[in-house]
Design a protein around this motif. Structure first.
Motif, mmCIF file in Angstrom:
data_model
loop_
_atom_site.group_PDB
_atom_site.id
_atom_site.type_symbol
_atom_site.label_atom_id
_atom_site.label_comp_id
_atom_site.label_asym_id
_atom_site.label_seq_id
_atom_site.Cartn_x
_atom_site.Cartn_y
_atom_site.Cartn_z
ATOM 1 N N TYR A 1 1.964 -0.501 -2.914
ATOM 2 C CA TYR A 1 2.244 0.501 -3.942
ATOM 3 C C TYR A 1 2.371 1.882 -3.323
ATOM 4 O O TYR A 1 1.548 2.269 -2.493
ATOM 5 N N ASP A 2 3.420 2.593 -3.710
ATOM 6 C CA ASP A 2 3.549 4.008 -3.379
ATOM 7 C C ASP A 2 2.983 4.812 -4.541
ATOM 8 O O ASP A 2 3.250 4.502 -5.705
ATOM 9 N N ILE A 3 2.192 5.837 -4.219
ATOM 10 C CA ILE A 3 1.705 6.766 -5.241
ATOM 11 C C ILE A 3 2.072 8.166 -4.766
ATOM 12 O O ILE A 3 1.243 8.904 -4.204
ATOM 13 N N GLN B 1 -0.048 8.764 -1.239
ATOM 14 C CA GLN B 1 -0.743 7.581 -0.751
ATOM 15 C C GLN B 1 0.153 6.350 -0.802
ATOM 16 O O GLN B 1 1.027 6.235 -1.666
ATOM 17 N N VAL B 2 -0.059 5.449 0.155
ATOM 18 C CA VAL B 2 0.576 4.133 0.176
ATOM 19 C C VAL B 2 -0.540 3.091 0.230
ATOM 20 O O VAL B 2 -1.389 3.154 1.127
ATOM 21 N N TYR B 3 -0.544 2.180 -0.735
ATOM 22 C CA TYR B 3 -1.560 1.124 -0.782
ATOM 23 C C TYR B 3 -1.014 -0.165 -0.196
ATOM 24 O O TYR B 3 0.096 -0.584 -0.544
ATOM 25 N N LEU B 4 -1.802 -0.784 0.678
ATOM 26 C CA LEU B 4 -1.480 -2.115 1.202
ATOM 27 C C LEU B 4 -2.645 -3.031 0.843
ATOM 28 O O LEU B 4 -3.745 -2.892 1.384
ATOM 29 N N MET B 5 -2.397 -3.946 -0.079
ATOM 30 C CA MET B 5 -3.466 -4.837 -0.571
ATOM 31 C C MET B 5 -3.235 -6.271 -0.089
ATOM 32 O O MET B 5 -2.154 -6.831 -0.297
ATOM 33 N N TYR B 6 -4.246 -6.846 0.546
ATOM 34 C CA TYR B 6 -4.170 -8.207 1.069
ATOM 35 C C TYR B 6 -4.915 -9.168 0.156
ATOM 36 O O TYR B 6 -5.945 -8.820 -0.420
ATOM 37 N N ILE C 1 3.401 3.907 -8.474
ATOM 38 C CA ILE C 1 2.562 4.450 -9.540
ATOM 39 C C ILE C 1 2.893 5.937 -9.671
ATOM 40 O O ILE C 1 2.747 6.689 -8.704
ATOM 41 N N HIS C 2 3.389 6.331 -10.867
ATOM 42 C CA HIS C 2 3.716 7.741 -11.085
ATOM 43 C C HIS C 2 2.608 8.407 -11.898
ATOM 44 O O HIS C 2 1.892 7.742 -12.637
#
Lengths: 237, 237
Positions: free
Chosen positions: A162-164, A169-174, A233-234
């Motif tokens: 996800y980009d926010i 922020q950039v989220y990387l979820m495993y 996510i905006h």
């Protein structure tokens, strides 16, 4: 104009290094000769906009020479404002940060942590936090699952990205299966629990990115496949 | 120990804001009271190791108060060394940076840029650069394809994700078809060309991550499918 950049931002400084919702940007350094470009009205407004939205972690003093002659303007040859040191010529670049986390599951249950820290203290989230230097994003996700939930997982694959952009922020979820049930709250968690889908406290999920990742997971479980999901996510208007 | 952190690192400062191989880390800010933990010999060595490998962009002066009393030690309650200001109590956090880029294709040809800047000046690469605040990773990839190759692309999907922990970088590469052939060298490129697989200058590719992304692409083309590829690039020993 540049001189005031740093002042209001002190209000945003986090009191915890694992505040994953912190709006603070990254700052990196470069050296080059530069000429501070005169900003006409349009650019001024544009720059102020960038400042408010994206440069909340601005610097008051140059971290290379200690000068307080730090301005906020577009360097020659660049196309956006940077923090420029009038003392030594340093240009301080600001970049997004990576948040690494995991969705730990066991059978048809998912592990959530009740936050012991602001923001969203007392709300539930998946274990995640700032990626650290010297680690891979997967190593970071494993580290965070341990730090926040004392959870040991075997990573299946990267699951959501996800980009926010409004908080840089950039989220990387495993996605990963728990290898044991010896989990429990780390210093940043009040409680750590496994939830069936119907038990998820949807109204008490700390962050939209976590809610969407959980929604993808339970939907994909019904399909029996877990493709990578990308999203943005905006800011709520 | 902490006082010397900043000194040798000046040698690493880039002269270009788009130096995608720069080892400079991100620095972010937090405030909290802290006590500098005494480092015993083992931690000392560990800290110096981290310093050399991961903190090459260290600060000489606190960017919040201008003090030169910046040390490098493990704050109370933390598990790794940070840059600590003895003047105002600021803890300066350092995090990885995101590099966003694209693999622009047209028919069975791929677009490459010959670098006009160090490092790897004169070698070929896919368009990529530091992700900027306020943009999504996909927006950043489109921006870089324009800045480096004046290329307009329609993004298909995220294609490769690479961690490069020894330089604290995460690469996000998007695959996209050129929407026109009006491409050409931007300021950071000497030449921009389309290459068939057999024409790729494999011995003159600037970075391992670009080589691996290109190898995945031509292999996937033969399979007719383009799944996400994840990888880690480690320092050559």
């Amino acid at each position: 104009m540049g001189a005031v950049v740093g002042v209001p931002t002190l209000l945003y400084l986090p009191f915890c290094s694992f505040n994953i919702a912190s709006p603070l940007p990254n700052v990196i350094y470069g050296f080059t000769g530069f000429k501070i470009v005169e900003l006409h009205k349009a650019e001024q407004g544009r720059t102020d906009g960038w400042n408010r939205r994206r440069y909340t972690g601005a610097m008051k003093f140059c971290s290379h020479c200690g000068s307080d002659a730090v301005s906020f303007a577009i360097p020659e040859g660049d196309d956006r404002p940077r923090h420029l040191c009038g003392g030594c010529g340093a240009i301080h670049y600001i970049n997004p940060r990576v948040i690494v986390g995991s969705l730990p599951y066991l059978g048809d249950r998912v592990l959530l942590c009740k936050r012991a820290i602001e923001p969203r203290l007392g709300l539930w989230t998946l274990p995640a936090g700032f990626m650290e230097n010297g680690e891979t994003s997967e190593e970071g996700a494993l580290r965070e699952s341990w730090e926040e939930a004392r959870a040991n997982i075997r990573v299946d694959d990267l699951y959501t990205i996800y980009d926010i952009p409004h908080i840089n922020q950039v989220y990387l979820m495993y996605r990963g299966e728990l290898t044991d049930t010896n989990f429990g709250p780390g210093p940043e968690s009040l409680e750590v629990e496994l939830f069936h889908e119907e038990e998820i406290p949807w109204e008490e999920i700390a962050f939209p990115i976590m809610r969407e990742t959980l929604e993808h997971y339970f939907s994909d479980r019904r399909e029996g496949r877990f493709p990578l999901h990308r999203g943005v996510i905006h800011r709520k208007l």
